[in-house]
Design a protein around this motif. Structure first.
Motif, short mmCIF file in Angstrom:
data_model
loop_
_atom_site.label_atom_id
_atom_site.label_comp_id
_atom_site.label_asym_id
_atom_site.label_seq_id
_atom_site.Cartn_x
_atom_site.Cartn_y
_atom_site.Cartn_z
N ARG A 54 11.98 11.52 -12.60
CA ARG A 54 10.99 12.61 -12.60
C ARG A 54 10.40 12.78 -14.00
O ARG A 54 11.09 13.22 -14.92
N ASN A 59 5.60 9.08 -11.62
CA ASN A 59 7.04 9.25 -11.44
C ASN A 59 7.73 7.90 -11.55
O ASN A 59 7.10 6.85 -11.63
N THR A 80 18.34 10.09 -13.02
CA THR A 80 17.76 11.38 -12.65
C THR A 80 18.80 12.48 -12.78
O THR A 80 19.99 12.26 -12.59
N HIS A 82 18.54 14.93 -10.82
CA HIS A 82 18.51 15.46 -9.46
C HIS A 82 19.06 14.42 -8.49
O HIS A 82 18.40 14.06 -7.53
N THR A 87 18.11 10.35 -2.49
CA THR A 87 17.34 9.86 -3.64
C THR A 87 17.83 8.48 -4.05
O THR A 87 17.03 7.57 -4.31
#
Length: 123
Positions: A54, A59, A80, A82, A87
């Protein structure tokens, strides 16, 4: 060892990752965004890319797809803050060599990078 591009919009994290990799014998190149990363991939012979997922602008998946057009064989490890299973699956399906959460587990990251060189017969 090898030359690793570190792409992250967080200057502090990018610097820490770069310091750790250099201490382990890697040469590093840093980029703060997708466009800078693509410029580095075009200009520098790289052995791996650590890529934030991100970032403002492009991206990580978009950057990875563009890297694949320039050099389809360069391993890209996506990072990441996140991280979750969906993902991780998405980035691997899109061609990532590996996936890690931020801040990375440096022991695992070093093993992954060194394993990449051993499997390619490099030192």
């Amino acid at each position: 060892m090898g030359k690793v591009l570190i792409v992250d919009d967080d200057d502090d994290l990018r610097s820490v990752v770069s310091d750790v990799l250099r201490d382990e014998g890697f040469a590093t190149v840093e980029a703060q965004d997708g466009n800078s990363a693509l410029s580095a991939v075009r200009k520098v012979m790289l052995d791996a890319v650590l890529l934030d997922l991100r970032m403002p602008g492009m991206n990580g998946i978009e950057v990875m797809q563009e890297i694949r057009k320039i050099d389809p064989y360069i391993p890209v490890i996506v990072m990441t803050a996140h991280g979750d299973i969906p993902t991780a699956v998405e980035v691997i399906k899109n061609g990532a060599y590996d996936f890690t959460v931020k801040p990375p587990d440096f022991d695992k990251l070093i093993i992954t990078l060194k394993g990449r060189w051993r499997s390619a017969g490099l030192k």
